[in-house]
Design an enzyme around this catalytic site. Structure first.
Site, PDB file in Angstrom:
ATOM      1  CG  ASP A 128      -1.710  -1.253   1.412  1.00  0.00           C
ATOM      2  OD1 ASP A 128      -2.020  -1.900   0.407  1.00  0.00           O
ATOM      3  OD2 ASP A 128      -1.998  -1.617   2.568  1.00  0.00           O
ATOM      4  CD  GLU A 146      -8.870  -2.764  -0.040  1.00  0.00           C
ATOM      5  OE1 GLU A 146      -9.661  -3.114   0.845  1.00  0.00           O
ATOM      6  OE2 GLU A 146      -7.843  -3.400  -0.303  1.00  0.00           O
TER       7      GLU A 146
END
Length: 875
Positions: free
Chosen positions: A55, A315
């Site tokens: 991420d 997300e």
């Protein structure tokens, strides 16, 4: 991170991330200092220094131009001076008690950990510190009156819904961050009693001192939360509306005066909340309303809803303003983060921070809570060019836009090479604005090649062609085709159409028309994964598809070998469905011959036999004077047998339900709690599960514990008639198989289930598949539900018709050498499944429950619905 990312998988992923090989960290790189530090970045050739940061959030230190950081989950961090070669600053949870960035996380994040993220539920015996974002805020005011701070926003999480976001500040980019506050919470309840979730002992009531809500209400900052839509009627968490408080991203408006945080994951979708630039604290709306510009819903606490909802995939939001186009570009990621999870990035844009954010097809992101795959430009799927590495699950990206308007997309990347497991690396790709002001993404990773102008002879020719499509969660590899851009402006090959090149001051635009879709982008010469310079094109269509082309010049022998490799990837190792046997692949003719035509015909028609049967398919590939033969072995799995089945027509003794006569297993099922057999006017004797709200593993039918013990890669099928009440919780399991131990009352992994919302799932041996159906199960009437699982993924049928499928390689779920394979489930239930703390079915009737030892075909699903016996050779 969605509900499916459970402890077993999460811990395995963490371990994989921690041990990922990091190549060449001693490699020498040149530091660049300039007003726009990316203008003169050196051209990179040869081996690149790799690092692992999940991420990754890209950040250039404005006080030290040319120094870039990637801050990521699990407190991992990396650094680069050239946006190609990276140095690892810290790996996953390295020096957690004396970390270079976070210091002692036990001490510094203790306020956040009171709610979630440390030694609790899905992060038992560890941490879940995820997805930070760093920004330099010149407006931040310190206690001594000085201004300017590096601000790090992070999230911690314990379950798929209970999470929180906090932030830290520092006077330098690479360390010494101090905790300030925790500003956003999710997963709280208002039932009037103490509540727990995810096998946790923490009270989730919204008035607890472990979170900020009661204080905000008491101080009049927001209206009383008791009336917020984040609660269901019974006071439980309304995950369809409210977000999961993870994945923060901080951005300024175009005037650098207003500051915002986008955040959220699955659940209620993505929200944007304004922040005070002087303090970094939220400016909570206080009251529910509608944003006057975007018309998006504004929640008193969470802020403005801009995308997703209804627990649809989505997300990792990242919003970036581009002064060159005057758009805010909004990225998010769909799918599951594992190699087979189908992770993929989506793109929208808006003229305003709060939206509306729309895609290339003109669709509004705030409507993506239903059929989310239709929304957002899909940037990268799972792909592989001939004789180059294969890539999977690129996602959770950030983006960099420099002063000179250079664009970069930064994400983590997993791989098609199974030996690499869940290892991942940072990838940086350049982006370029197309004719419609959409950033198109380079085919290969960034090596600081400069885009320019190219002669027509350089762009005319044959390209490997990939269309990334719009599939929301597919973990399968995309098909690589071949097209030729002819000098006369036509396209030939596997696809036909037209193309044209337009010169501009900075680059050459390309417009491609295929199947009446216009794709607009750029030509760009860059180095491929084999170190060879090739012409590429990248473009975005008005249907939200992205296409790539990589030019190649192959001999006839090369083309035949390429065709063979495509068939090797495409042809299933085992099947019960008909097979597509291609007759031509990019100009290579293919002829097929089967050695057992009664099982697989020369045209690919499949007919199951009484036992698994291996069929040799001989393919002859012909191109010019080149002729090559290749044999492929495909196993045709046997016809289905019923492992066990229950029609409730036999007399009940001691709460035991006798198996149907045609069952291979004669073991009895057991009525548990107040479950019982009743008389139904339509179906005769049926099972009734009637439970109270919040009951967990109280009332259900217990099937034999070894029901799935002997299943193979060919899978299994669950078939049943159901009549589900209106008040049955959507996630209550119609069927669930999991594992219990002497110390665990509720199920543990491995797990397979289908819910009242028709979502089919398997999670076993660190692999999973989710078939997320539109919930078309009509309540209060009898309907037929079928759920199949095999090494190729999941399918869900309703009344004999296919509702949804999730095709991916989940063969590892059936690997009996792994203690977490699906065969090791021992807690098989109808009407209950508390593995995610979900309640039993409140009032649901079941009939003709059947478990088969293979994944049935679509035709057999229709036969089952019609009441036919599919264990026989049906014509």
């Amino acid at each position: 991170m969605s509900k499916k990312m459970v402890k077993t998988v999460a811990l395995a992923l963490t371990a994989a991330m921690s041990v990922t090989a990091i190549e060449g960290l001693t490699g020498k790189v040149e530091k660049v200092s300039a007003k726009d530090s990316t203008v003169n970045l050196p051209r990179i050739t040869g081996k690149i220094n790799r690092v692992s940061v999940h991420d990754p959030s890209i950040f250039e230190d404005p006080n030290n131009p040319g120094t870039f950081y990637a801050f990521g989950s699990h407190i991992a961090t990396a650094k680069t001076y050239d946006l190609a070669n990276w140095t690892q600053v810290s790996t996953d949870y390295q020096s957690a008690h004396n970390n270079k960035i976070y210091g002692n996380i036990d001490e510094n994040l203790k306020e956040s950990f009171k709610w979630a993220g440390k030694d609790d539920a899905d992060c038992k015996d560890g941490y879940a510190v995820w997805a930070p974002d760093v920004i330099y805020n010149p407006n931040y005011r310190w206690d001594d009156g000085s201004k300017g701070a590096y601000m790090l926003y992070y999230c911690t999480s314990s379950t798929w819904r209970r999470s929180c976001i906090g932030y830290m500040v520092s006077k330098k980019a690479d360390g010494d961050y101090k905790y300030v506050d925790t500003i956003m919470y999710s997963g709280f309840t208002n039932t009037g009693k103490v509540e727990h979730d995810g096998n946790s002992t923490k009270d989730t009531t919204w008035t607890t001192n472990n979170m900020n809500l009661k204080k905000l209400v008491d101080n009049g900052v927001i209206e009383d939360m008791k009336t917020d839509k984040c609660f269901n009627a019974d006071g439980t968490w309304n995950h369809r509306y409210a977000p999961n408080a993870i994945d923060p991203n901080i951005f300024f408006d175009k005037n650098m005066k207003k500051m915002y945080m986008s955040y959220g994951s699955w659940s209620g979708g993505i929200y944007v909340l304004e922040l005070d630039p002087n303090t970094g604290k939220p400016i909570y709306p206080g009251k529910d309303s509608v944003d006057p510009i975007s018309k998006n819903v504004v929640d008193r606490y969470f802020g403005t809803h801009i995308a997703g909802g209804n627990h649809q995939s989505g997300e990792g939001p990242y919003i970036k303003y581009d002064k060159g186009t005057d758009y805010y570009y909004f990225y998010e990621t769909y799918g599951g983060l594992t190699a087979s999870g189908g992770y993929n990035m989506r793109l929208f844009r808006s003229k305003n921070p709060m939206g509306p954010y729309v895609d290339a097809a003109g669709r509004n992101a705030n409507q993506s809570g239903v059929n989310c795959g239709k929304y957002g430009i899909k940037l990268i799927g799972n792909y592989q060019f001939y004789n180059q590495p294969g890539y999977k699950a690129a996602g959770h990206n950030s983006a960099l836009i420099t002063e000179e308007g250079n664009h970069y997309l930064v994400s983590h990347q997993r791989f098609a090479d199974a030996s690499r497991g869940e290892s991942h690396e940072i990838r940086v790709r350049q982006q370029f604005m197309n004719q419609d002001k959409w950033p198109v993404t380079a085919v290969y990773e960034n090596r600081n090649e400069k885009i320019g102008h190219y002669d027509r002879k350089d762009v005319v020719g044959t390209y490997e062609f990939i269309n990334h499509g719009t599939a929301a969660t597919s973990g399968t590899m995309l098909e690589t085709k071949s097209i030729t851009l002819n000098d006369n402006g036509t396209i030939s090959g596997d696809l036909v159409g037209t193309w044209k090149k337009d010169d501009t001051s900075k680059c050459d635009y390309v417009t491609i028309n295929i199947n009446k879709v216009n794709f607009k982008g750029v030509f760009y010469r860059q180095e491929n994964d084999n170190g060879k310079e090739v012409m590429t094109f990248t473009a975005i269509g008005n249907n939200n598809e992205s296409i790539w082309g990589s030019k190649f010049d192959l001999t006839d022998k090369d083309l035949v070998n390429r065709a063979i490799s495509i068939v090797e990837k495409k042809l299933p190792k085992a099947t019960r469905e008909n097979i597509e046997l291609p007759q031509s692949i990019s100009g290579v003719n293919v002829k097929w011959k089967s050695d057992k035509t009664k099982v697989i015909s020369n045209e690919g028609v499949v007919k199951s036999a009484k036992k698994d049967t291996n069929v040799t398919l001989t393919a002859t590939f012909i191109k010019g004077n080149i002729k090559m033969t290749k044999k492929f072995i495909v196993t045709v799995n046997k016809r289905p047998s019923m492992i066990t089945g229950y029609d409730f027509e036999k007399k009940i003794k001691r709460n035991e339900i006798a198996a149907m006569k045609s069952s291979k297993s004669k073991e009895k099922a057991h009525l548990v709690g107040e479950s019982k057999v009743i008389k139904d006017v339509q179906k005769g004797n049926v099972l009734q599960i009637k439970s109270n709200a919040k009951d967990k593993k109280v009332n259900y039918l217990a099937l034999p514990s070894d029901t799935l013990k002997n299943v193979k890669n060919s899978g299994y099928t669950v078939s049943m008639w159901v009549n589900v009440s209106k008040d049955t919780f959507e996630h209550s399991a119609l069927f669930e198989a999991d594992r219990v131990t002497a110390t665990e009352k509720y199920g543990q992994y491995p797990m397979t289930r289908i819910g009242a919302n028709l979502i089919g799932r398997i999670n076993a041996a660190n692999n999973y598949s989710d078939a997320i159906a539109p919930d078309n199960l009509k309540r209060g009437q009898w309907q037929h539900v079928i759920y199949t699982v095999s090494s190729n993924g999941i399918k869900v049928y309703l009344n004999g018709k296919l509702m949804v499928k999730d095709e991916k390689d989940i063969s590892s779920c059936f690997d009996m050498t792994n203690q977490d394979s699906i065969q090791n489930t021992n807690n098989i239930m109808v009407g209950a499944g508390a593995i995610w703390n979900d309640e039993d079915c409140r009032d649901t009737k079941f009939d003709d429950i059947k478990i088969f030892d293979v994944a049935i075909t679509s035709k057999e699903a229709t036969y089952l619905y019609e009441g036919k016996d599919i264990t026989k050779d049906l014509k």
